[in-house]
Design a protein around this motif. Sequence first.
Motif, PDB file in Angstrom:
ATOM      1  N   UNK A  22      34.312  41.053  42.672  1.00 60.93           N
ATOM      2  CA  UNK A  22      34.258  42.329  43.530  1.00 60.93           C
ATOM      3  C   UNK A  22      33.658  43.541  42.719  1.00 60.93           C
ATOM      4  N   UNK A  23      34.254  43.692  41.301  1.00 59.90           N
ATOM      5  CA  UNK A  23      33.845  44.718  40.704  1.00 59.90           C
ATOM      6  C   UNK A  23      32.553  44.781  40.023  1.00 59.90           C
ATOM      7  N   UNK A  24      32.174  43.419  39.588  1.00 58.43           N
ATOM      8  CA  UNK A  24      30.835  43.043  39.051  1.00 58.43           C
ATOM      9  C   UNK A  24      29.810  43.656  40.416  1.00 58.43           C
ATOM     10  N   UNK A  25      29.914  43.239  41.682  1.00 60.16           N
ATOM     11  CA  UNK A  25      29.123  43.615  42.674  1.00 60.16           C
ATOM     12  C   UNK A  25      29.035  45.105  43.204  1.00 60.16           C
ATOM     13  N   UNK A  26      30.078  45.533  42.960  1.00 64.04           N
ATOM     14  CA  UNK A  26      30.237  47.128  43.488  1.00 64.04           C
ATOM     15  C   UNK A  26      29.335  47.695  42.154  1.00 64.04           C
ATOM     16  N   UNK A  36      26.561  40.393  34.150  1.00 62.36           N
ATOM     17  CA  UNK A  36      26.341  39.393  35.110  1.00 62.36           C
ATOM     18  C   UNK A  36      27.258  38.261  34.437  1.00 62.36           C
ATOM     19  N   UNK A  37      27.790  38.336  33.366  1.00 62.88           N
ATOM     20  CA  UNK A  37      28.816  37.293  32.611  1.00 62.88           C
ATOM     21  C   UNK A  37      30.004  37.233  33.706  1.00 62.88           C
ATOM     22  N   UNK A  38      30.316  38.455  33.862  1.00 59.36           N
ATOM     23  CA  UNK A  38      31.695  38.589  34.901  1.00 59.36           C
ATOM     24  C   UNK A  38      31.142  37.883  36.176  1.00 59.36           C
ATOM     25  N   UNK A  39      30.271  38.263  36.823  1.00 68.00           N
ATOM     26  CA  UNK A  39      29.735  37.804  37.980  1.00 68.00           C
ATOM     27  C   UNK A  39      29.452  36.341  37.966  1.00 68.00           C
ATOM     28  N   UNK A  40      28.918  35.730  37.098  1.00 66.32           N
ATOM     29  CA  UNK A  40      28.940  34.276  36.785  1.00 66.32           C
ATOM     30  C   UNK A  40      30.046  33.618  36.818  1.00 66.32           C
ATOM     31  N   UNK A 125      28.320  34.832  48.109  1.00 68.85           N
ATOM     32  CA  UNK A 125      29.286  34.134  47.572  1.00 68.85           C
ATOM     33  C   UNK A 125      29.645  32.910  48.649  1.00 68.85           C
ATOM     34  N   UNK A 126      29.016  32.821  49.814  1.00 72.15           N
ATOM     35  CA  UNK A 126      29.079  31.784  50.711  1.00 72.15           C
ATOM     36  C   UNK A 126      28.746  30.216  49.980  1.00 72.15           C
ATOM     37  N   UNK A 127      27.637  30.312  49.135  1.00 76.55           N
ATOM     38  CA  UNK A 127      27.201  29.167  48.548  1.00 76.55           C
ATOM     39  C   UNK A 127      28.364  28.431  47.804  1.00 76.55           C
ATOM     40  N   UNK A 128      29.310  29.172  47.243  1.00 75.39           N
ATOM     41  CA  UNK A 128      30.330  28.627  46.444  1.00 75.39           C
ATOM     42  C   UNK A 128      31.275  27.806  47.305  1.00 75.39           C
ATOM     43  N   UNK A 129      31.475  28.205  48.369  1.00 75.84           N
ATOM     44  CA  UNK A 129      32.350  27.458  49.265  1.00 75.84           C
ATOM     45  C   UNK A 129      31.762  26.395  49.788  1.00 75.84           C
TER      46      UNK A 129
END
Length: 338
Positions: A22-26, A36-40, A125-129
Amino acid sequence: MKTDARVTTVDFARGLMASAVMTYHLLYWEGIADVERIGFYAVYGFFVISGFSLQIAYRDKLGNADQLRRFAIRRYARIAPLFYTAIALYLLQNQVPDRWPILFLANFSLALGFMHPGDTSMLVGGWSIGVEMVFYVLFPWIVILAAQSIRRLAVMAVAALLVQMIFVNDVLAGLGSMTEGWARYTEPIAFIGYFVAGMLFAEVYKARQYLKGAPIAPAIALLCLVPFILLPASASIDLLRGWQGFTLAMATIILVGAVAFVREPSGRLLQVSEWIGKLSYSIYLLHPIVFVFVRDYGTPTSTLRIVLTLAGTFSAAYLVNRFVEEPCRNYGRQLTAG
């Protein structure tokens, strides 16, 4: 010693990783920073945690058709209610997509993991589900083949990681950005090593519970964070391939394994750990929807948008967890009781 299916330190890590995404996206959406490393790898940490948690809870409960039925019902009751709620909220914010027949089929069937999840997911994020659902299908087969053997699971984890890395490096070879290869990259095979490695750590945890609370566990976990701070990358895609990708993948896997052996919290920290772990799935799926609502409502400043999104996400996550997720999970347990 805690021996049930919940490992609070791992739940806490799941909640922190959801909050990190969430922090990465915001920060990215507001043009403040692009980490990106956090987002990935916070997302990839979910796959390690998923393998760990499933192995802890179910590795000796899949011996016949009835147990498999219970597993399927409980997993569906865990994933589907929030996923469908998030899709409903998404559709309230957006027009029906152009490819709606295939997108509706992929998402409402929860089979998007078999249908190129990076291209068919309607949710951020739905892809990961979708990838998770593929792992749920594979999980009983891996359990059967492993036969509760650490050695077998270790061999399978190494093999899965090798296949994963070969696939990732092949798909991303020659690309200049993730946008070019996103749909081809976000396939279950790109993450299978994380999941099986999580299962391996769970089997080690089962066999070596006397190591729980070892003083070295927090030190190892903190050491695993160092590459995420220091590792250079000329482009975001370099964080996923080559030696940089290998290093960060290993750090992510070992981080979760180390966290599992950290001493269980107590008192107020225990309450916070359980709370954020419980809300992690909701935080992960709902924060993009809350952000769009806050942004479109006309919130004037970046700081205020971030603050309102954080407050709105935690509030929405609590409400959806209490009034949607928990009742559905309880119903799933009732259906599989006995």
